[in-house]
Scaffold this motif. Structure first.
Motif, short mmCIF file in Angstrom:
data_model
loop_
_atom_site.label_atom_id
_atom_site.label_comp_id
_atom_site.label_asym_id
_atom_site.label_seq_id
_atom_site.Cartn_x
_atom_site.Cartn_y
_atom_site.Cartn_z
N ARG A 10 45.16 31.02 24.29
CA ARG A 10 44.08 32.00 24.42
C ARG A 10 44.10 33.01 23.29
O ARG A 10 45.17 33.38 22.81
CB ARG A 10 44.23 32.76 25.74
CG ARG A 10 43.90 31.93 26.94
CD ARG A 10 44.06 32.71 28.20
NE ARG A 10 43.34 32.07 29.29
CZ ARG A 10 43.18 32.59 30.49
NH1 ARG A 10 43.69 33.76 30.77
NH2 ARG A 10 42.51 31.94 31.41
N ASP A 41 44.28 30.01 37.63
CA ASP A 41 43.26 30.87 38.23
C ASP A 41 42.51 30.12 39.31
O ASP A 41 42.06 28.99 39.09
CB ASP A 41 42.25 31.33 37.17
CG ASP A 41 42.88 32.29 36.18
OD1 ASP A 41 43.96 32.84 36.47
OD2 ASP A 41 42.28 32.49 35.10
N HIS A 77 44.82 35.17 40.08
CA HIS A 77 45.71 34.60 39.06
C HIS A 77 47.07 34.45 39.74
O HIS A 77 47.63 35.41 40.25
CB HIS A 77 45.79 35.55 37.86
CG HIS A 77 46.83 35.15 36.85
ND1 HIS A 77 46.52 34.47 35.69
CD2 HIS A 77 48.17 35.33 36.83
CE1 HIS A 77 47.63 34.27 34.99
NE2 HIS A 77 48.65 34.77 35.67
N HIS A 84 39.00 36.95 40.57
CA HIS A 84 39.68 35.67 40.81
C HIS A 84 41.12 35.96 41.19
O HIS A 84 41.61 37.08 41.03
CB HIS A 84 39.62 34.76 39.58
CG HIS A 84 40.45 35.23 38.42
ND1 HIS A 84 40.04 36.18 37.52
CD2 HIS A 84 41.71 34.88 38.03
CE1 HIS A 84 40.98 36.38 36.61
NE2 HIS A 84 42.01 35.61 36.90
N HIS A 136 48.01 30.96 28.77
CA HIS A 136 47.69 31.33 30.15
C HIS A 136 48.95 31.15 30.98
O HIS A 136 49.47 30.04 31.09
CB HIS A 136 46.54 30.46 30.68
CG HIS A 136 46.00 30.96 31.97
ND1 HIS A 136 45.56 30.12 32.97
CD2 HIS A 136 45.85 32.22 32.44
CE1 HIS A 136 45.15 30.87 33.99
NE2 HIS A 136 45.32 32.14 33.69
ZN LIG Z 1 44.81 33.78 34.96
#
Ligand SMILES: [Zn+2]
Length: 472
Positions: A358, A373, A451, A449, A369
């Protein structure tokens, strides 16, 4: 009568068909060794491994349609005069090396060198993929024992219930001076003295699960011993702990970092016996690229636009350091049992996989990451992935409202961006218990969301492995 003959002929034809290898092999090349095609092999990779061209293989096997090559097919390998039998490729287990393989498989050293184009015994590291001849017929059972420096061949043989002549013959040695300290040797196994590892006589077995190792995976070192031991280990210079739930059986779990460059890294094991004597063993182990990190974006990092303050080192560094203190607890009590359960509302609502590279805003740094997610709006339940004890439940600047659960043995799970937290530090939670609600709190995110992370001895690993694999 004709009908019966026809039936007989048909039966013979079917039998002959079943007995024929799937790939046609030239019948007059029976003295050539035969390679059994494995998962992932292509004609090109096989040719490369044997220092041949694809044409060499096609010609040697009279292959009509090379595209139909299948797992289990047998290919005659030209250019290996003096070598016969069936060849397979195998991952070198931890604890095996050039010398132990030549003895354990009864392969003459020069055959192992020729088959694998080795230039040095050091090329035989744990996790290496080697071509080995399949042992023919019934193999006598041998046990292995570590060589204790200072012992003569006679003493060593007597200690293992053997004699010097048997020891030399079993180990394919001609002269006693070929016995080298620090190497392990084979002895005929007996009921009184079962097989061992060759690393140290006190060890019954060492198994490294998860080989060949890959970035972001969980490695398990499983050790069984003949007597109680105190064990420690290091992976790439970082210590890890062994835990035990039954006599003479120990396990250690270690995460392989998602950004660790593919290559060889040292894995070492040290032990202390009841009488205070010590041993240690170290071997280089291969780590491979994890191709699942690339996803459908190829090797291009995912570009995300987030609140710039989420990248500020004066905010990130202290938070990262604090989290390292949380997940550094070494709790000898294992709370989880079996595979982890899905903490998100819906297992299918996975929007971002672990390990994907990322880039945030215009920051040149490449991040990865650190969890997975789960999509699903604010207010959906978050459930504990496994039983454990809450070691943190509260607000963090970058990660938002977060919960960390200690599952014992250096394993932690973490849940970020919550709109609500239902548990407190010290609470004992069960697998599937609701611990909070999904939200969009924190700085480094683009919408609501969950994680979810799993930490294994200080390293984040792919949490999906923990949903599928029953560790340890
Ligand atoms: Zn995440």
């Amino acid at each position: 009568m004709r009908l019966i003959m026809n039936k007989l002929f048909l039966a013979l034809l079917i039998t002959a068909f079943l007995l024929t290898p799937q790939t046609v092999i030239a019948q007059n090349q029976s003295s050539r060794p035969v390679y059994v095609v494995q998962e992932g092999d292509t004609l090109y990779t096989i040719a490369l491994r044997f220092n041949l061209t694809v044409d060499d293989l096609i010609r040697a096997n009279a292959l009509v349609d090379p595209d139909t090559l299948g797992v289990g097919d047998q290919l005659a390998i030209p250019g290996l005069e003096g070598i016969s039998g069936i060849l397979t490729s195998q991952i070198v287990p931890f604890g095996e090396n050039f010398f132990s393989l030549t003895r354990g498989y009864g392969v003459p050293p020069d055959t192992l060198i020729r088959l694998n184009h080795l230039t040095s015994p050091a090329e035989v590291y744990a996790g290496a993929n080697l071509i080995l001849p399949q042992p023919e017929g019934e193999q006598p059972t041998f046990k292995r024992a570590g060589r204790t420096a200072g012992f003569t061949l006679l003493e060593l043989s007597a200690q293992q219930g053997s004699d010097p002549w048997t020891t030399l013959s079993v180990n394919r040695l001609e002269h006693s001076w070929q016995i080298v300290p620090s190497q392990s040797y084979f002895f005929p196994a007996s009921d009184e003295q079962p097989g061992g590892t060759g690393i140290h006589p006190s060890l019954e077995s060492i198994t490294v699960k998860g080989m060949p190792l890959e970035q972001g995976r969980t490695m398990v070192v499983d050790i069984r011993s003949f007597e109680p031991l105190i064990l420690t280990g290091t992976w790439n210079g970082q210590p890890f702990n062994f835990f035990s739930e039954e006599d003479n059986h120990y396990a250690a779990l270690q995460g392989i970092h998602a950004m660790l460059a593919p290559g060889l890294y040292p894995l070492s094991i040290s032990g202390t016996l009841g009488d205070g004597s010590e041993f240690s063993y170290e071997q280089m182990v291969a780590v491979q690229q994890n191709y699942s990190f690339l996803g459908n974006r190829g090797d291009q990092p995912e570009k995300l636009a987030v609140d710039q303050s989420g990248l500020d080192p004066t905010i990130n560094d202290p938070e990262n350091e604090y989290i390292l203190t949380l997940i550094s607890i070494s709790n000898p009590q294992r709370s989880w049992n079996g595979v982890f359960s899905v903490p998100g509302y819906n297992r299918e609502w996975l929007t971002s996989r672990f390990g994907s590279r990322r880039i945030y805003n215009s920051d040149p740094k490449i991040y990865f990451h650190t969890g997975v997610d789960f999509e699903g709006g604010t207010g959906l339940p978050i459930k504990a992935a496994a039983a454990g004890t809450v070691v943190f439940a509260g607000p963090l600047t970058v990660r938002g409202n977060a919960t960390f659960i200690d599952h014992g043995w250096g394993i932690f799970s973490a849940y970020f961006h919550q709109s609500k937290i239902n548990v407190s530090v010290g609470d004992r939670v069960e697998a599937g218990q609701e611990i909070g609600l999904v939200g969009a709190t924190g700085l480094r995110l683009t919408g609501a969301h969950l994680h979810w992370e799993v930490w294994v001895n200080g390293i984040q690993v792919d949490p999906l492995d923990w949903l599928n694999i029953d560790y340890p």
